[in-house]
Write an enzyme that holds these catalytic residues in place. Structure first.
Site, PDB file in Angstrom:
ATOM      1  N   HIS A  34      51.963  47.093  50.005  1.00  0.00           N
ATOM      2  CA  HIS A  34      51.811  48.238  50.697  1.00  0.00           C
ATOM      3  C   HIS A  34      51.133  48.015  52.216  1.00  0.00           C
ATOM      4  O   HIS A  34      50.978  46.759  52.517  1.00  0.00           O
ATOM      5  CB  HIS A  34      50.956  49.493  50.069  1.00  0.00           C
ATOM      6  N   HIS A  37      48.426  45.206  52.341  1.00  0.00           N
ATOM      7  CA  HIS A  37      48.556  43.937  52.355  1.00  0.00           C
ATOM      8  C   HIS A  37      49.429  43.616  53.692  1.00  0.00           C
ATOM      9  O   HIS A  37      49.348  42.220  54.375  1.00  0.00           O
ATOM     10  CB  HIS A  37      49.732  43.566  51.336  1.00  0.00           C
ATOM     11  N   GLN A  61      43.748  38.115  34.555  1.00  0.00           N
ATOM     12  CA  GLN A  61      42.775  39.215  35.225  1.00  0.00           C
ATOM     13  C   GLN A  61      42.813  40.485  34.579  1.00  0.00           C
ATOM     14  O   GLN A  61      42.312  41.435  35.128  1.00  0.00           O
ATOM     15  CB  GLN A  61      42.753  39.000  36.872  1.00  0.00           C
ATOM     16  N   ASP A 151      38.653  45.614  47.551  1.00  0.00           N
ATOM     17  CA  ASP A 151      38.267  45.049  46.552  1.00  0.00           C
ATOM     18  C   ASP A 151      36.984  44.125  46.696  1.00  0.00           C
ATOM     19  O   ASP A 151      37.141  42.962  46.883  1.00  0.00           O
ATOM     20  CB  ASP A 151      39.331  44.004  46.068  1.00  0.00           C
ATOM     21  N   GLN A 154      35.402  41.562  44.527  1.00  0.00           N
ATOM     22  CA  GLN A 154      36.540  40.189  44.235  1.00  0.00           C
ATOM     23  C   GLN A 154      36.123  39.504  45.546  1.00  0.00           C
ATOM     24  O   GLN A 154      36.248  38.369  45.403  1.00  0.00           O
ATOM     25  CB  GLN A 154      38.091  40.940  44.354  1.00  0.00           C
TER      26      GLN A 154
END
Ligand code: PAF
Length: 284
Positions: A34, A37, A61, A151, A154
């Site tokens: 999307h 990215h 994950q 994220d 992350q």
């Protein structure tokens, strides 16, 4: 744009450019690309001579088999979008290429991985992320790797793994891209039924309420979090968590001072699990 499926082919494709002193940028993704990215791919294109986008739905994950099975997959669509955004190489390894028979090594990043997403999704989640990202960095050996701020935990886990393991790469973080009404873009948004789409705004509403209360002078993290939860409740959404934490260590903050604080939120809206975050910064 070339599509490559094996590690030897990836290494062969990148050897020439690397020897010629050309910089390599890596954008790891699980596909379902999307605008979030694509903005990272464009950023990589602007900075690097060779742009590699990886497309691998990493099974290790996922804590929930249904979530893994339901993860949207459309390589042809992703390839067209990645090429248009400026990728030179699309790396699409099979699970057996990434995890060959007998695979036995896991990268775990203690402490940062434990709270919030780690607590909700279980300890395997960030171990899966840290392991696959370490592998992708070793496979492509990029100069820069690009990740999205949505994220945030992350990113903190990856930064710590890169630092602790001396992986020679610079990590760049792109801002969260949002729909016009504020919903953070996510590959999971396509699974929101129309009836839940409006309720999904609860995460952003909660963050906005915390920001407004902080701007009005409130510094107590418990009160700020309660204000955020109350704003979400107006859309009948209860967060799995809404917490104020240190953006580098993910330890809980009790009172907001001069240092930046991350407000992280996760909630299920219908069947879809969404996350979002905001930074409270005295300078902003
Ligand atoms: O953010 C993602 O899409 C994934 O967690 C990543 C970084 C590609 C690792 O599988």
């Amino acid at each position: 744009m070339k599509t490559i499926r094996t590690v030897p082919d990836l290494r062969a494709a990148l050897n020439g450019p690397r020897r010629a002193g050309r910089s390599i940028g890596l954008v790891p993704t699980m596909g379902a690309l999307h605008e979030g990215h694509l903005s990272l791919i464009r950023r990589a294109r602007a900075q690097c001579d060779q742009v590699v986008v990886t497309l691998f739905v990493n099974p290790t994950q996922f804590n929930d088999h249904q979530d893994l099975a339901a993860y949207p997959r459309d390589e042809a669509r992703d390839a067209a979008l990645a090429a248009e955004a400026g990728a030179d190489v699309l790396f699409v390894p099979s699970p057996a290429e990434v995890y060959p028979r007998g695979f036995a090594t896991t990268v775990t990043v203690d402490e940062i991985s434990a709270p919030l997403e780690g607590a909700q999704r279980g300890p395997a989640h960030f171990a899966g992320v840290a392991t696959v990202v370490t592998k992708l960095l070793n496979m492509a050996q990029p100069d820069v790797a690009f990740f999205g701020q949505k994220d945030a935990q992350q990113v903190a886990v990856i930064r710590r793994a890169v630092r602790d393991l001396d992986i020679p790469v610079r990590i760049e973080v792109g801002e969260t891209i949002r729909e016009p009404d504020g919903l953070a873009l996510s590959s999971r948004n396509v699974r929101l039924p129309a009836a839940d789409r409006h309720r999904a705004l609860a995460l952003r509403r909660g963050l906005d309420a915390v920001r407004a209360c902080h701007a009005a002078g409130e510094r107590d993290a418990t009160i700020l979090a309660a204000i955020g939860r109350a704003a979400m409740a107006e859309l009948a959404v209860e967060p799995e968590y809404l917490e104020l934490v240190d953006p580098d260590t993910f330890t809980e903050i009790h009172s907001v001072g001069d240092e930046p604080v991350l407000v992280a939120v996760a909630a299920r809206v219908g069947d879809v699990r969404l996350i979002d975050n905001d930074i409270l910064d005295a300078g902003r």
